[in-house]
Design an enzyme around this catalytic site. Structure first.
Site, mmCIF file in Angstrom:
data_model
loop_
_atom_site.group_PDB
_atom_site.id
_atom_site.type_symbol
_atom_site.label_atom_id
_atom_site.label_comp_id
_atom_site.label_asym_id
_atom_site.label_seq_id
_atom_site.Cartn_x
_atom_site.Cartn_y
_atom_site.Cartn_z
ATOM 1 C CB CYS A 1 1.284 -51.277 49.421
ATOM 2 S SG CYS A 1 -0.037 -50.600 49.271
ATOM 3 C CB THR A 5 -1.947 -46.991 51.536
ATOM 4 O OG1 THR A 5 -1.429 -47.527 50.210
ATOM 5 C CG2 THR A 5 -3.392 -47.044 51.847
#
Length: 346
Positions: A185, A187
């Site tokens: 991830c 993000t």
């Protein structure tokens, strides 16, 4: 603008302090849990570890193997309706798998059709979005609870107590906790948004338990000790992606590199996933995941044994005869070093 100066912790920042114990063997530890829910009348009795609903971990094959180890799998949401129907009808233990969906109308309609075609076969549902802080997400959770009052609903992701409470009150039995801690991830890199995972677990568990809700720690575990820390911090369930990736049952493209067999593992908000399922990355957004290739790890059975053995051993170190007792017997010690790796990383 506000700055929260309180210290927030990740798994790497703590160790569990050992305590006196009357246990003489890991075999005396029961790591199954019996869990009741706020909304659903379903009674969970299994090991609350879940393979993540990524298409490189949340497969039918993974669910069948993890089910034999009394663990669960959140299936990825890109199977056809008929494939879902056939799979869930074949499940003997209904808690072995979650049906996963987003909040789009087409996904909701497909879920209704699957439920109609296989009444009673699906008992656990994961409503999964990257950002669980939107009004649309809360409204969808309410709609799901009103439409299907007795299924177990897991919804997320969030990282704060206030939103955990809102989702529980909206109809979620389990709130999925974690923004940005996953190994594939990006993000936090792309948006600057996130929260240290262990502190998120501790704070969200406190909020959920006060309302009769449950939480699932999603992301950030890289070894069995992290799973034990997540349970120690108050997680009722722990979801794993990277730890279950790269196996025969994981799915993902297989390539050969330097004479070694490698398997693809990628985030579901990555360019690889959006190219595969959405026709590419939309102009208004950026990819928030990456693709990596992991050396093939063979069957997942040994990884299952390693994870379960590590959690059992953690329980013996603090005198927890049952997994439920681990949280009550956990004292975290803040550290600056986890491992001595002078002779190589392990």
């Amino acid at each position: 603008m506000h700055i929260d100066n309180d210290i927030k912790l990740d798994f790497k920042d703590v160790l569990i302090r050992p305590k006196r114990s009357t246990l003489t063997s890991r075999s005396q530890v029961d790591i199954t849990r019996e869990i009741k829910f706020r909304w659903s009348s379903e009674l969970f009795k299994n090991i609350p570890i879940i393979a993540a609903n990524m298409d490189t971990t949340g497969t039918f094959e993974m669910a069948r193997v993890l089910g034999r180890h009394k663990m669960m799998t959140a299936l990825h949401k890109h199977y056809s309706a008929q494939a879902y129907i056939d799979f869930f009808k074949s499940l003997e233990v209904k808690s072995d798998a979650f049906y996963s969906l987003g909040i789009g109308e087409a996904e909701f309609e497909q879920f209704k059709s699957v439920m109609a075609a296989a009444p009673g076969a699906i008992r656990y549902v994961c409503i999964d979005v990257a950002n669980g802080y939107t009004e649309a997400f809360v409204s969808f959770v309410k709609k799901m609870r009103e439409t299907f009052p007795d299924i177990v609903i897991m919804a997320g992701n969030v990282v704060t107590g206030d939103m955990t409470e809102e989702l529980v009150l909206a109809g979620a039995d389990i709130v999925k906790v974690g923004i940005g801690p996953g190994s594939v991830c990006t993000t936090r890199k792309m948006t600057g948004v996130g929260y240290p995972q262990l502190s998120a677990i501790i704070e969200c568990a406190d909020a959920a338990h006060g309302l009769g809700g449950r939480i699932c720690a999603d992301g950030g575990c890289t070894r069995p000790g992290d799973v034990a820390k997540a349970f120690g911090g108050g997680a009722d369930f722990v979801m794993l992606g990277g730890m279950f990736a790269g196996h025969n049952e994981s799915g993902g493209e297989v390539i050969e590199k330097d004479g070694k067999k490698m398997r693809a593992f990628y985030g579901m908000s990555s360019k690889a996933a959006m190219d595969k399922y959405s026709g590419g990355v939309a102009e208004y957004r950026a990819a928030e995941g990456k693709i990596v290739y992991i050396e093939d790890r063979g069957p997942v059975d040994q990884t299952c044994r390693d994870i379960l053995g590590g959690v059992r051993s953690a329980c013996t170190y603090v005198g927890a005869r049952r997994l439920k007792e681990l949280t009550m017997r956990t004292t975290f010690v803040r550290v600056t070093q986890q491992l001595n790796e002078v002779f190589g990383k392990s």
